[in-house]
Design an enzyme around this catalytic site. Structure first.
Site, PDB file in Angstrom:
ATOM      1  N   LYS A 135      85.122  28.368 -19.896  1.00 52.89           N
ATOM      2  CA  LYS A 135      84.561  27.469 -18.879  1.00 52.89           C
ATOM      3  C   LYS A 135      83.084  27.308 -19.193  1.00 52.89           C
ATOM      4  O   LYS A 135      82.310  28.259 -19.084  1.00 52.89           O
ATOM      5  CB  LYS A 135      84.781  28.046 -17.476  1.00 52.89           C
ATOM      6  CG  LYS A 135      84.193  27.187 -16.370  1.00 52.89           C
ATOM      7  CD  LYS A 135      84.835  27.491 -15.026  1.00 52.89           C
ATOM      8  CE  LYS A 135      84.123  26.787 -13.890  1.00 52.89           C
ATOM      9  NZ  LYS A 135      84.867  26.816 -12.635  1.00 52.89           N
TER      10      LYS A 135
ATOM     11  N   GLU B  64      83.283  32.280 -18.174  1.00 48.68           N
ATOM     12  CA  GLU B  64      82.315  31.256 -17.753  1.00 48.68           C
ATOM     13  C   GLU B  64      80.863  31.706 -17.912  1.00 48.68           C
ATOM     14  O   GLU B  64      80.296  32.316 -17.013  1.00 48.68           O
ATOM     15  CB  GLU B  64      82.560  30.870 -16.287  1.00 48.68           C
ATOM     16  CG  GLU B  64      81.591  29.782 -15.823  1.00 48.68           C
ATOM     17  CD  GLU B  64      81.771  29.376 -14.361  1.00 48.68           C
ATOM     18  OE1 GLU B  64      82.504  30.064 -13.623  1.00 48.68           O
ATOM     19  OE2 GLU B  64      81.155  28.378 -13.954  1.00 48.68           O
TER      20      GLU B  64
HETATM   21  P1  13P Z   1      80.906  23.678  -9.797  1.00 48.59           P
HETATM   22  O1  13P Z   1      81.865  22.715 -10.414  1.00 48.59           O
HETATM   23  O2  13P Z   1      80.535  23.341  -8.376  1.00 48.59           O
HETATM   24  O3  13P Z   1      79.719  23.955 -10.671  1.00 48.59           O
HETATM   25  O4  13P Z   1      81.656  25.057  -9.664  1.00 48.59           O
HETATM   26  C1  13P Z   1      82.351  25.525 -10.749  1.00 48.59           C
HETATM   27  C2  13P Z   1      82.522  26.970 -10.590  1.00 48.59           C
HETATM   28  O5  13P Z   1      83.582  27.422 -10.297  1.00 48.59           O
HETATM   29  C3  13P Z   1      81.369  27.855 -10.799  1.00 48.59           C
HETATM   30  O6  13P Z   1      81.827  29.151 -11.027  1.00 48.59           O
END
Ligand code: 13P
Length: 342
Positions: free
Chosen positions: A219, A177
């Site tokens: 992600k 991510e």
């Molecule tokens: P949000 O969907 O609230 O942005 O969170 C996603 C997430 O897991 C961030 O690491």
């Protein structure tokens, strides 16, 4: 490393129109959100809140995997069932956030580096024994006129790749991510430019570290104008900008991209995901899914408010957002679904 098992798990996480539920807020983040609703900021309250989430009936029909925080994976439901087992019993795959958070990046004012590689090999082995089959690591990339710097992008990409390689060695699917943040007045074009550069760098490092692309999930943020940008593009323009960017930089071997919500409202996040799946139907090499925290949880947390007597309506609200996002994955989401109460 069992390559077949990794590929199967990665595919399972993006199969059947389902997506991921991020319920892995760190204690400080969870406490901050609780404070806004007057919920006590204690381990007991965090446990009760997360029990409300995982015991939501039928959640497994919309959610393939749920990401836990270290505190939660060590906790149990009131009846003594460990959280990871409760998630399995509900037909979902347990996952775990393994980064240890962000710290200022030396020499780079305004930028941060995500830490957590020290001891990670042993922690992954332990989480695996507890039932986790996938993991998550988040890097946060700010956007201004001058940021992000090459140094910040490179440093974070390097850590993401090191984490991903260790996960695969341990048999856990890495959710990678790199989040380009929404804060600021930057334009959609600027977000596209930064997202493209970040993802190119991340995939270069993943390749250097021999990460098997078929056994991971990306992600990503959607490509969006900054929150305070005066020009806010419509849903279709966001969908097109996001896919134009992702198609250029995300290899076809990756089984799925799961978006974070990043502070968008639940309704907008669903509408944008839906537009992407409608407009690019049959033209994408990877599944286009979700891994939302706030965009699924927000109304439920508000309704729950720390009270046992609000568990049922909170669960209904949670399931509603989960169903909306399942529909969005299939390109079947719309205003009509929003007005249907579950
Ligand atoms: P949000 O969907 O609230 O942005 O969170 C996603 C997430 O897991 C961030 O690491």
């Amino acid at each position: 490393m069992n390559a077949r098992k990794l590929c199967d798990t990665a595919r399972e996480l993006v199969a059947d129109g389902k997506g991921l539920l991020a319920m892995d807020e760190s204690n400080p983040t969870c406490n901050k959100r609780f404070a806004r609703h007057g919920i006590p900021q204690t381990a007991m309250a965090r446990r009760a809140y997360r029990e409300m989430i995982v015991t939501t009936g039928d959640l497994g029909s919309c959610i393939s995997g749920a990401i836990l925080y270290d505190e939660t994976i060590r906790q149990c439901l009131e009846d003594g069932t460990p959280f990871a087992q409760a998630i399995i019993d509900a037909g979902m795959v347990p996952g775990i956030k393994v980064d240890s958070g962000k710290t200022d990046l030396a020499g780079h004012p305004g930028e941060q580096i995500t830490e957590g590689l020290d001891g990670l090999r042993d922690r992954l082995a332990e989480y695996g024994r507890m039932g986790a089959r996938f993991a998550k690591w988040r890097a946060a990339i700010p956007v201004t006129e001058d940021l992000p710097s090459r140094g910040c992008i490179e440093a974070n990409a390097q850590k993401l790749a090191g984490y991903a390689a260790l996960c695969q060695e341990a048999g856990l699917v890495p959710v990678v991510e790199p989040e380009v943040l929404m804060d600021g007045a930057h334009t959609l074009e600027r977000c596209a430019e930064v997202t493209q550069e970040v993802l190119r760098t991340v995939f270069a490092h993943l390749s250097l570290q021999r990460v098997m692309l078929e056994g991971m999930i990306l992600k990503s943020n959607m490509v969006l104008p900054g929150l305070t940008c005066p020009q806010q593009e419509g849903v279709d323009e966001v969908a097109d900008a996001t896919l134009r960017c992702l198609l250029r930089v995300v290899p076809a071997a990756v089984p799925g991209i799961a978006f974070l919500s990043g502070g968008q409202t639940g309704v907008l996040a669903s509408a944008r995901l839906n537009a992407m799946n409608v407009r690019f139907k049959g033209r994408l090499p990877w599944a286009l899914s979700f891994s939302f925290a706030r965009a699924i949880q927000q109304p439920a947390m508000e309704i729950w408010g720390g009270s046992d007597t609000h568990v049922m309506p909170a669960q209904e609200a949670l399931l509603h957002r989960a169903r909306c996002n399942r529909a969005a994955r299939r390109g079947e989401y719309g205003a009509k679904l929003e007005s249907v109460s579950t």
